[in-house]
Design an enzyme around this catalytic site. Structure first.
Site, PDB file in Angstrom:
ATOM      1  N   ASP A  12       0.846  -1.427  -0.266  1.00 35.29           N
ATOM      2  CA  ASP A  12      -0.011   0.035  -0.032  1.00 35.29           C
ATOM      3  C   ASP A  12       0.791   1.302   0.094  1.00 35.29           C
ATOM      4  O   ASP A  12       0.303   2.191   0.500  1.00 35.29           O
ATOM      5  CB  ASP A  12      -0.822  -0.069   1.274  1.00 35.29           C
ATOM      6  CG  ASP A  12      -1.908  -1.271   1.247  1.00 35.29           C
ATOM      7  OD1 ASP A  12      -2.190  -1.656  -0.051  1.00 35.29           O
ATOM      8  OD2 ASP A  12      -2.247  -1.675   2.079  1.00 35.29           O
ATOM      9  N   LYS A  15       1.766   2.161  -5.062  1.00 35.01           N
ATOM     10  CA  LYS A  15       2.314   1.586  -6.281  1.00 35.01           C
ATOM     11  C   LYS A  15       1.499   2.136  -7.482  1.00 35.01           C
ATOM     12  O   LYS A  15       2.063   2.306  -8.614  1.00 35.01           O
ATOM     13  CB  LYS A  15       2.718   0.133  -6.220  1.00 35.01           C
ATOM     14  CG  LYS A  15       3.632  -0.281  -5.073  1.00 35.01           C
ATOM     15  CD  LYS A  15       3.530  -1.478  -4.804  1.00 35.01           C
ATOM     16  CE  LYS A  15       2.486  -2.512  -4.211  1.00 35.01           C
ATOM     17  NZ  LYS A  15       2.015  -1.976  -2.872  1.00 35.01           N
ATOM     18  N   GLY A  39      -4.655  -4.165  -3.767  1.00 33.67           N
ATOM     19  CA  GLY A  39      -5.529  -3.166  -4.175  1.00 33.67           C
ATOM     20  C   GLY A  39      -4.831  -1.944  -4.438  1.00 33.67           C
ATOM     21  O   GLY A  39      -4.245  -1.293  -3.654  1.00 33.67           O
ATOM     22  N   HIS A  40      -4.668  -1.527  -5.620  1.00 38.49           N
ATOM     23  CA  HIS A  40      -3.965  -0.354  -6.227  1.00 38.49           C
ATOM     24  C   HIS A  40      -4.923   0.852  -6.912  1.00 38.49           C
ATOM     25  O   HIS A  40      -5.571   0.587  -7.451  1.00 38.49           O
ATOM     26  CB  HIS A  40      -3.059  -0.912  -7.412  1.00 38.49           C
ATOM     27  CG  HIS A  40      -1.925  -1.879  -7.107  1.00 38.49           C
ATOM     28  ND1 HIS A  40      -1.088  -2.222  -7.866  1.00 38.49           N
ATOM     29  CD2 HIS A  40      -1.913  -2.398  -5.857  1.00 38.49           C
ATOM     30  CE1 HIS A  40      -0.267  -3.279  -7.141  1.00 38.49           C
ATOM     31  NE2 HIS A  40      -0.879  -3.283  -5.968  1.00 38.49           N
ATOM     32  N   GLN A 221       1.726  -6.058  -3.194  1.00 38.37           N
ATOM     33  CA  GLN A 221       2.394  -6.072  -1.784  1.00 38.37           C
ATOM     34  C   GLN A 221       3.545  -5.261  -1.637  1.00 38.37           C
ATOM     35  O   GLN A 221       3.650  -4.301  -2.309  1.00 38.37           O
ATOM     36  CB  GLN A 221       2.647  -7.661  -1.636  1.00 38.37           C
ATOM     37  CG  GLN A 221       1.400  -8.568  -1.304  1.00 38.37           C
ATOM     38  CD  GLN A 221       0.755  -8.751  -2.805  1.00 38.37           C
ATOM     39  OE1 GLN A 221       1.407  -9.593  -3.435  1.00 38.37           O
ATOM     40  NE2 GLN A 221      -0.438  -8.404  -3.026  1.00 38.37           N
TER      41      GLN A 221
HETATM   42  P1  GDP Z   1      -0.774   0.283  -3.572  1.00 44.87           P
HETATM   43  O1  GDP Z   1      -1.382  -0.684  -3.003  1.00 44.87           O
HETATM   44  O2  GDP Z   1       0.679   0.364  -3.106  1.00 44.87           O
HETATM   45  O3  GDP Z   1      -1.220   0.757  -5.013  1.00 44.87           O
HETATM   46  O4  GDP Z   1      -1.553   1.416  -2.778  1.00 44.87           O
HETATM   47  P2  GDP Z   1      -3.086   1.595  -2.142  1.00 44.87           P
HETATM   48  O5  GDP Z   1      -3.775   1.916  -3.355  1.00 44.87           O
HETATM   49  O6  GDP Z   1      -3.537   0.431  -1.492  1.00 44.87           O
HETATM   50  O7  GDP Z   1      -2.804   2.920  -1.124  1.00 44.87           O
HETATM   51  C1  GDP Z   1      -2.212   3.936  -1.373  1.00 44.87           C
HETATM   52  C2  GDP Z   1      -3.432   5.087  -0.860  1.00 44.87           C
HETATM   53  O8  GDP Z   1      -2.942   6.352  -0.857  1.00 44.87           O
HETATM   54  C3  GDP Z   1      -4.681   5.181  -2.112  1.00 44.87           C
HETATM   55  O9  GDP Z   1      -5.582   5.473  -1.391  1.00 44.87           O
HETATM   56  C4  GDP Z   1      -3.969   6.442  -2.932  1.00 44.87           C
HETATM   57  O10 GDP Z   1      -4.813   7.087  -3.521  1.00 44.87           O
HETATM   58  C5  GDP Z   1      -3.276   7.170  -1.842  1.00 44.87           C
HETATM   59  N1  GDP Z   1      -2.192   7.869  -2.427  1.00 44.87           N
HETATM   60  C6  GDP Z   1      -1.283   7.559  -3.165  1.00 44.87           C
HETATM   61  N2  GDP Z   1      -0.024   8.709  -3.228  1.00 44.87           N
HETATM   62  C7  GDP Z   1      -0.512   9.358  -2.398  1.00 44.87           C
HETATM   63  C8  GDP Z   1      -0.060  10.688  -1.878  1.00 44.87           C
HETATM   64  O11 GDP Z   1       1.103  11.187  -2.210  1.00 44.87           O
HETATM   65  N3  GDP Z   1      -0.505  11.531  -0.711  1.00 44.87           N
HETATM   66  C9  GDP Z   1      -2.013  10.977  -0.441  1.00 44.87           C
HETATM   67  N4  GDP Z   1      -2.670  12.027   0.654  1.00 44.87           N
HETATM   68  N5  GDP Z   1      -2.503   9.932  -0.815  1.00 44.87           N
HETATM   69  C10 GDP Z   1      -1.777   9.196  -1.734  1.00 44.87           C
HETATM   70  P1  IMO Z   2      -0.897  -4.160  -2.368  1.00 41.92           P
HETATM   71  O1  IMO Z   2      -0.683  -4.698  -3.823  1.00 41.92           O
HETATM   72  C1  IMO Z   2      -0.871  -4.595   2.113  1.00 41.92           C
HETATM   73  C2  IMO Z   2      -1.061  -8.528   3.451  1.00 41.92           C
HETATM   74  C3  IMO Z   2      -2.431  -9.164   4.291  1.00 41.92           C
HETATM   75  C4  IMO Z   2      -1.967 -10.073   5.166  1.00 41.92           C
HETATM   76  C5  IMO Z   2      -0.770 -10.716   4.687  1.00 41.92           C
HETATM   77  C6  IMO Z   2      -0.833 -12.105   3.683  1.00 41.92           C
HETATM   78  O2  IMO Z   2      -2.155  -3.388  -2.241  1.00 41.92           O
HETATM   79  O3  IMO Z   2       0.013  -3.283  -1.681  1.00 41.92           O
HETATM   80  P2  IMO Z   2      -2.557 -12.778   1.850  1.00 41.92           P
HETATM   81  O4  IMO Z   2      -3.899 -12.435   1.525  1.00 41.92           O
HETATM   82  O5  IMO Z   2      -1.606 -12.415   0.698  1.00 41.92           O
HETATM   83  O6  IMO Z   2      -2.397 -14.230   2.089  1.00 41.92           O
HETATM   84  O7  IMO Z   2      -2.064 -12.028   3.100  1.00 41.92           O
HETATM   85  O8  IMO Z   2      -0.304 -10.092   3.391  1.00 41.92           O
HETATM   86  N1  IMO Z   2      -1.279  -8.111   2.324  1.00 41.92           N
HETATM   87  C7  IMO Z   2      -1.208  -6.876   1.867  1.00 41.92           C
HETATM   88  N2  IMO Z   2      -1.058  -5.756   2.608  1.00 41.92           N
HETATM   89  N3  IMO Z   2      -1.126  -4.348   0.616  1.00 41.92           N
HETATM   90  C8  IMO Z   2      -1.221  -5.475  -0.016  1.00 41.92           C
HETATM   91  O9  IMO Z   2      -1.333  -5.307  -1.535  1.00 41.92           O
HETATM   92  C9  IMO Z   2      -1.299  -6.865   0.512  1.00 41.92           C
HETATM   93  N4  IMO Z   2      -1.572  -8.033   0.113  1.00 41.92           N
HETATM   94  C10 IMO Z   2      -1.419  -8.673   1.251  1.00 41.92           C
HETATM   95  O10 IMO Z   2      -2.887  -8.014   5.078  1.00 41.92           O
HETATM   96  O11 IMO Z   2      -1.189  -9.629   6.245  1.00 41.92           O
HETATM   97 MG    MG Z   3      -2.684  -1.633  -1.935  1.00 40.39          MG
END
Ligand code: GDP
Ligand code: IMO
Ligand code: MG
Length: 421
Positions: A12, A15, A39-40, A221
């Site tokens: 998270d 990416k 979840g991207h 991840q």
């Molecule tokens: P990912 O899994 O690495 O793609 O990240 P996620 O989408 O799960 O979580 C990142 C969260 O931070 C999302 O809600 C994005 O919209 C938000 N986000 C990304 N970059 C920024 C930033 O620079 N500032 C803020 N405030 N939010 C951001």
């Molecule tokens: P993105 O790509 C954050 C965590 C789960 C759990 C562990 C194992 O959005 O960054 P799994 O379902 O893979 O067996 O869970 O890994 N986990 C993540 N945490 N971002 C993710 O993906 C994750 N995918 C799995 O919360 O601790």
């Molecule tokens: Mg994510």
């Protein structure tokens, strides 16, 4: 030529946004591991979209997107995601390709994930319950079904055989839930999947590389969730690090140019497991609130804490990171004082290394304090506009890691990103 974008923390890191931002410089974007546990989040025409399995280049015209063999694919989630993406006018028949060696997540894999987690009690991993672990187990156990198998007339027989094996395991767990509805949607989604572009992923990508196309490999991840080098057993079941790119797409290591590591300006983790810089106090609450730190896949509150340079340094080493992108710097705007973890204290001794078993050795973070910038930076467009206090923070991290931060993201929007160098 292949560049990689991957997470340096526990996932998270942002990416999805960063891949979407860089995508225009590439011809192909490819996912190499993970599955719908990811979840991207991206913003397209100011609308929020969360992608789970489809690569984050999908909203750019002319870019080809590949789901690589290293991914584990849930057809049900994929169908839903395809519907969302198609509602933006994207033609997935033209720009989405799926490797035939990609393993399928079956409804019973999801059930097994749930049953295994339940059986662990308070030692549960905190899995996303998407069936990731059981599907990778069937891959390494040489039992799994792959996307290419769908085109085989024996698919149903193979499915029934594997389902029976799973049923025996579920019986052992005393798992009672009825999954008939899951199976119905699964078979419906398989028909949909068959209509998509199923290709030999390794020839597909190598032919692109040979033709001089630029490939961006998108990680899911984060490095600290890597099956080998993460905080085992509190990890996911795939190689999330740059080494996973080769096995997850079928490309040679010499093809990799840049490894772009994404880190938040602080740190989060969702699910169980050690997290040395976690703040279980008001500051942690504030980070969660301001950063809107709730899981994009499960909606769970993310655990929050200060940036951990010991873990980041480890991630840079394991991945061969060449450039860093720091996200969510704007979230720190509100803080008068910041802390940066520069060492771990284990049994009274300071160390700059990740111990074998973090949950047993329980490292205590050693912090260096920084003055916060305490002004709103989310409107800044250039590095010059950023406060000196933020520049000091960034340059300390650069020096510690020996790798430079090239971009700072200062908001979730597509254009909220600042080039540092
Ligand atoms: P990912 O899994 O690495 O793609 O990240 P996620 O989408 O799960 O979580 C990142 C969260 O931070 C999302 O809600 C994005 O919209 C938000 N986000 C990304 N970059 C920024 C930033 O620079 N500032 C803020 N405030 N939010 C951001
Ligand atoms: P993105 O790509 C954050 C965590 C789960 C759990 C562990 C194992 O959005 O960054 P799994 O379902 O893979 O067996 O869970 O890994 N986990 C993540 N945490 N971002 C993710 O993906 C994750 N995918 C799995 O919360 O601790
Ligand atoms: Mg994510």
């Amino acid at each position: 030529m292949v560049d990689v974008i991957l997470g340096l923390q526990w996932g998270d890191e942002g990416k999805g946004k960063i891949v979407d931002f860089f995508a225009k410089e590439y011809d192909v974007v490819a996912r190499f591991q993970g599955g719908p546990n990811a979840g991207h989040t991206l913003y397209v025409n100011d609308k929020k979209v969360v992608l789970h399995q489809i690569p984050s280049g999908v909203f750019h015209a002319g870019i080809v997107n590949l789901i690589g063999n290293g991914v584990v694919l849930d057809p049900v989630t994929l169908k839903r995601e395809c519907d969302t993406v198609a509602s933006f006018g994207i033609d997935l028949k033209k720009n989405l390709f799926i490797a035939e060696r990609t393993h399928l997540i079956l409804p019973t894999h999801r059930a097994l994930d749930k049953a295994a987690e339940l059986s662990k009690g308070n030692q549960k991993i905190g899995s996303t319950l998407k069936g990731i672990g059981p599907t990778y187990m069937d891959k390494t156990g040489r039992n799994g079904l792959r996307v290419g198998d769908l085109l085989d007339k024996n698919f149903t027989t193979q499915y029934i055989k594997l389902r029976l094996k799973h049923q025996r395991l579920l019986d052992n767990y005393n798992f009672q839930e009825d999954i008939t509805a899951w199976e119905e949607e699964f078979f419906e989604a398989l028909e949909f999947l068959k209509e998509l572009n199923i290709v030999n992923g390794e020839y597909f990508i190598n032919n692109q590389i040979k033709a001089g196309k630029r490939v961006l490999a998108e990680g899911a991840q984060g490095s600290m969730l890597d099956i080998d080098f993460g905080t085992f057993p509190y990890v996911t079941s795939s190689n999330t690090i740059s080494a996973g790119v080769c096995s997850g797409l079928g490309i040679a290591p010499q093809q990799i140019r840049d490894v772009i590591g994404v880190t938040k300006a602080y740190c989060t983790r969702v699910g169980g497991g050690p997290f040395p810089t976690e703040l279980e106090n008001e500051t942690g609450e504030e980070l969660r609130k301001i950063g809107n730190e709730f899981g994009a896949t499960t909606g769970r509150p993310r655990r929050c804490g200060w940036i951990d340079l010991v873990a980041l340094n480890f991630a840079c080493m394991i991945n061969g990171v060449t450039k860093i992108v720091m996200t969510k710097a704007d979230v720190l705007d509100a803080f008068k004082e910041l802390e940066v973890c520069t060492a771990y204290k284990i049994n009274g001794k300071e160390s700059q290394e990740i111990p074998f078993q973090m949950d047993r050795q329980k490292p205590e973070p050693v912090y260096k304090g920084f003055t916060g910038w305490n002004i709103v930076t989310s409107a800044a467009k250039t590095f010059a506009e950023l406060p000196d206090t933020m520049k000091t923070y960034v340059s300390f991290i650069n020096k510690y890691l020996g790798v430079d931060i090239h971009y700072i993201s200062n908001g979730p929007g597509r254009d909220q990103i600042i080039q540092v160098k």
